[in-house]
Write a protein that holds these residues in place. Sequence first.
Motif, short mmCIF file in Angstrom:
data_model
loop_
_atom_site.label_atom_id
_atom_site.label_comp_id
_atom_site.label_asym_id
_atom_site.label_seq_id
_atom_site.Cartn_x
_atom_site.Cartn_y
_atom_site.Cartn_z
N ALA A 91 0.85 -1.19 0.00
CA ALA A 91 0.00 0.00 0.00
C ALA A 91 0.88 1.24 0.00
O ALA A 91 1.92 1.28 0.68
N VAL A 92 0.48 2.24 -0.78
CA VAL A 92 1.19 3.52 -0.77
C VAL A 92 0.19 4.64 -0.50
O VAL A 92 -0.99 4.53 -0.82
N GLU A 93 0.70 5.72 0.08
CA GLU A 93 -0.10 6.91 0.31
C GLU A 93 0.36 8.00 -0.66
O GLU A 93 1.56 8.22 -0.83
N ILE A 94 -0.59 8.65 -1.30
CA ILE A 94 -0.30 9.77 -2.21
C ILE A 94 -0.87 11.01 -1.52
O ILE A 94 -2.06 11.31 -1.65
N ALA A 95 -0.03 11.69 -0.75
CA ALA A 95 -0.51 12.76 0.13
C ALA A 95 -0.29 14.14 -0.48
O ALA A 95 0.77 14.44 -1.03
N GLU A 130 -9.76 15.68 0.26
CA GLU A 130 -8.75 16.76 0.24
C GLU A 130 -7.37 16.30 0.69
O GLU A 130 -6.39 17.01 0.51
N ARG A 131 -7.26 15.09 1.25
CA ARG A 131 -5.96 14.62 1.75
C ARG A 131 -5.17 13.81 0.73
O ARG A 131 -4.02 13.47 0.96
N GLY A 132 -5.81 13.44 -0.38
CA GLY A 132 -5.09 12.65 -1.37
C GLY A 132 -5.72 11.30 -1.59
O GLY A 132 -6.94 11.18 -1.68
N ALA A 133 -4.89 10.26 -1.63
CA ALA A 133 -5.40 8.92 -1.92
C ALA A 133 -4.43 7.87 -1.38
O ALA A 133 -3.29 8.18 -1.01
N LYS A 168 -7.68 3.20 4.49
CA LYS A 168 -8.93 3.77 5.01
C LYS A 168 -10.08 3.34 4.10
O LYS A 168 -10.57 4.11 3.27
N VAL A 169 -10.49 2.11 4.28
CA VAL A 169 -11.51 1.52 3.42
C VAL A 169 -12.89 1.81 4.00
O VAL A 169 -13.16 1.53 5.17
N ARG A 170 -13.75 2.37 3.18
CA ARG A 170 -15.14 2.62 3.61
C ARG A 170 -16.00 1.42 3.28
O ARG A 170 -15.91 0.85 2.19
N GLU A 171 -16.87 1.04 4.22
CA GLU A 171 -17.83 -0.02 3.95
C GLU A 171 -18.77 0.45 2.85
O GLU A 171 -19.21 1.61 2.86
N PRO A 172 -19.08 -0.40 1.87
CA PRO A 172 -19.99 0.02 0.81
C PRO A 172 -21.39 0.32 1.35
O PRO A 172 -21.86 -0.36 2.27
N LYS A 173 -22.03 1.34 0.79
CA LYS A 173 -23.41 1.65 1.18
C LYS A 173 -24.34 0.62 0.57
O LYS A 173 -24.23 0.28 -0.61
N LYS A 174 -25.25 0.11 1.40
CA LYS A 174 -26.15 -0.94 0.94
C LYS A 174 -27.60 -0.53 1.16
O LYS A 174 -27.92 0.17 2.11
N LYS A 175 -28.45 -0.99 0.26
CA LYS A 175 -29.88 -0.77 0.39
C LYS A 175 -30.58 -2.10 0.20
O LYS A 175 -30.42 -2.76 -0.83
N GLU A 176 -31.31 -2.53 1.22
CA GLU A 176 -32.03 -3.81 1.15
C GLU A 176 -33.45 -3.55 0.64
O GLU A 176 -34.11 -2.61 1.08
N LEU A 177 -33.92 -4.40 -0.27
CA LEU A 177 -35.28 -4.25 -0.76
C LEU A 177 -35.85 -5.59 -1.17
O LEU A 177 -35.11 -6.57 -1.33
N THR A 178 -37.17 -5.63 -1.32
CA THR A 178 -37.86 -6.85 -1.73
C THR A 178 -38.76 -6.52 -2.91
O THR A 178 -39.40 -5.46 -2.93
N THR A 179 -38.79 -7.40 -3.89
CA THR A 179 -39.69 -7.22 -5.01
C THR A 179 -40.44 -8.52 -5.27
O THR A 179 -39.93 -9.61 -4.96
#
Length: 259
Positions: A91-95, A130-133, A168-179
Amino acid sequence: MLPREELLKGVENRDSVARVIDQAQQAIKTWKVVLTDFLSPPELAEIQRVFNRLTEVQLVVWGGYPQAERQRIAIARSELPLDQSQVSLIAVEIAGNFLFDTASHRDFLGAMLGTGIVREKTGDIIVLGERGAQAIVAPELVEFLSMSLKQVRSVPVKTQQIEVTELKVREPKKKELTTVEASLRLDAIASAGFGMSRSKMVDFIDAGDVRVNWKEVTQASSQLKSGDLIAIRSKGRLEVGEIAVTKKDRYRVQLTRYI
């Protein structure tokens, strides 16, 4: 010897699969662990489908964190011990200060490739605003990037190695639904899951923008099953969960949409 031509019949990502078959041959011959470059989700899915038929070799797939899209594969003879730790990546930081010149994933990737490296040596890029990647790369790139990657857009950056645990991994946003649908057709389930008209979904399917389990599907009538993953370019992903039949012989389908 692996049945190379037989394994390649009908595959979509022929060049990538052929390369990995050759690497598997090398792993069998040398009794060593062989690593692929980073591969995209469609390539990974197809390679895993092909190799599920084989008993001579085993694969371990890893991209630095559980939800990583681009991953490397470690290949070894079935008799050898093999685990995630043998998939070599850094892993590398690009700051930099991106407060006044916001950079996107495309900007960071473009700057990295602009140094002369190839896409196959890079994994996921996690944009930190704003901090980079942060980026995941093959180990042999770290020193080169630290010397060569000095600017993204108009912003000066410092590139250095960090621990994979610092991602700094963000949990994916999830939406549960039924059809509830009359059938398990792709156009019916996907239009409900993505919240669009069935005709619009058919347009996406006809245009080749829809993949099921990372394989392009161009038939709106294709039947889905529990566990299938539907991906639409620029629209996200949809996972098919539990399927039950109602008293009126319709299908109640649990869906999870990843945004």
